[in-house]
Design an enzyme around this catalytic site. Structure first.
Site: not given
Length: 487
Positions: A155, A191
């Site tokens: 990201n 995550t």
């Protein structure tokens, strides 16, 4: 006479020409697919009007409604508008058709940071630079009450200048989302390899502390080329995270070792904070605070500002990270408005025509120009433009606000952060007649209460002697009532 239709012959048949590209909403020529998820696809596109490349995230309305994600999408849009920063991917606009919602976003050419780390660990100076930019962006988001909650190399994008861009705020939370009266967030998300131990406990967590933990995991990955907590069995990996079991490679310096153990402290109460990271010896090496502002809805760093030389832009940068802003004012050094630089020649203010005057006043009575409408105030003055601007700068300096000036516009910014950013005020001067000007003061960002307090305690008393008192004996342009209040 009716128009005759020419006969068609074989040699006059339509020649195949270049196909006109299909344009999305009349402006964007859509190119290759960059990525796809359950609810969205991301494409690169070219704005045919400006020839600039953008990234367009296309979301299916049907899927959004079906999965109950309407509030989620609205929150993501609000968050992206709140966190405009040089190290955050920008949202330019949101468009929609009957079936799709489109996010038009900054296109970052360099791709994911993950692709660089997957080839092996980075050099220490390179890793440190990325980490410094990550912390700057995260610090800014936190001052806006925004917590990313899914920070990881996938990201984090890298632009053509080698600068980091934080992306994908889809799992982000805002401070007002905390529930249960404990001030903590309770949604299990993130995550697995980057999630903080307190998230695993499911007893509530501080969004800022969770982001700091993820930053620690990212720093380890950049420097080691591998994860600090790794196991093929996810339960075993969670156990390691919960216990904080990791070992630093032998090439890590003592300073880096110390910083990582403070970042990956399993106790969120004793985990290092953003200000403490900023003061860390390993972190501070070569660190430069980014300074920026937005003008005409465009994000600029101070290096782009023609009013400030390179030496001045670097001068007091070390003490300004707290005032980085997405507002029309930037955290420039206060010396900018203290006479270090010679004031350029004062330009003439823009003139108002009849339509401008009508749009300024809700009635045709010119006394309506002396009005307050919530977040803005206007008044007339016979004083020279230079005198008005100097007084605005003096008022700002008295309360330690920063100032930027461009022609007949002045922007003033406070340093106290809030969920809506620091208080930012824009003042613009217009010419009504050769001897009278209109001064318009607007709140650009910040809390309404803070704006009203500043106006009542500082701005109004400081500018009162410049205000042209209205002549109540003068005949109004129209008999309609003025609706505004005197400044």
């Amino acid at each position: 006479m009716a128009a005759s239709t020419p006969a068609k012959s074989g040699n006059q048949s339509k020649r195949p020409g270049k196909k006109e590209p299909k344009l999305l909403l009349g402006r964007f020529e859509v190119g290759k697919l960059l990525g796809a998820g359950t609810f969205a696809k991301v494409y690169v596109a070219r704005n045919v009007r400006t020839d600039e490349l953008v990234a367009i995230k296309a979301l299916s309305k049907e899927k959004i409604v079906k999965w109950g994600l309407v509030a989620h999408i609205k929150r993501e849009i609000a968050i992206l508008r709140r966190v405009r920063h040089p190290y955050v991917v920008q949202l330019f606009e949101v468009m929609a058709t009957k079936t799709k919602i489109y996010f038009v976003m900054e296109y970052v050419r360099g791709g994911e940071l993950f692709s660089r780390v997957s080839k092996g660990r980075l050099r220490e100076d390179t890793a440190r630079r990325y980490f410094q930019q990550l912390v700057s962006a995260v610090a800014f988001c936190h001052t806006r009450g925004v917590f990313h909650r899914d920070l990881k190399p996938e990201n984090l994008l890298v632009d053509e200048n080698g600068d980091l861009k934080v992306s994908d705020f889809g799992l982000s939370a805002v401070a007002e989302q905390s529930r249960g009266g404990d001030g903590l967030l309770h949604t299990f998300c993130g995550t697995p390899a980057y999630v903080a131990p307190e998230v695993l406990s499911r007893r509530g967590y501080d969004g800022a502390k969770v982001d700091i933990w993820s930053c620690g995991v990212i720093l380890f990955v950049l420097m080691a080329g591998s994860l600090p907590f790794h196991d093929r069995n996810i339960v075993s990996m969670y156990r390691k995270i919960y216990k904080g079991e990791f070992r630093c490679p032998r090439w890590f310096s003592p300073d880096l070792n110390l910083l990582l153990h403070r970042l990956l402290d399993t106790n969120p109460r004793t985990r290092i904070t953003i200000p403490e990271i900023m003061e860390d010896n390993w972190f501070k090496k070569g660190f430069r605070h980014v300074q920026f502002y937005t003008e005409d809805d465009q994000l600029h760093t101070l290096a782009d500002d023609p009013q400030m030389g390179a030496d001045e832009a670097q001068g007091d940068a070390g003490s300004l990270w707290e005032t980085e802003s997405d507002c029309s004012v930037i955290s420039c050094a206060s010396s900018v408005s203290e006479g270090k630089r010679a004031r350029p020649g004062m330009s003439r203010p823009p003139s108002l025509n009849a339509f401008d005057i009508i749009s300024f006043s809700r009635g045709f009575d010119l006394s309506g120009l002396f009005e307050e409408t919530g977040d803005e105030t206007r008044f007339l003055s016979k004083e020279p433009v230079s005198t008005i601007i100097t007084k605005l700068e003096e008022i700002a300096k008295a309360v330690s606000f920063t100032v930027r000036r461009k022609d007949c516009r002045v922007s003033i910014e406070g340093t106290r952060e809030g969920e809506n950013g620091p208080l930012t005020i824009a003042a613009e001067i217009f010419e009504l007649t050769p001897s009278i000007v209109v001064v318009e003061v607007k709140k650009k960002s910040g809390d309404k209460e803070t704006y009203e307090e500043f106006c009542n305690k500082e701005l109004k008393p400081g500018l009162q002697h410049l205000v042209l008192a209205p002549d109540y004996n003068a005949k109004p342009v129209d008999s309609g009532k003025g609706t505004g209040k005197n400044f």
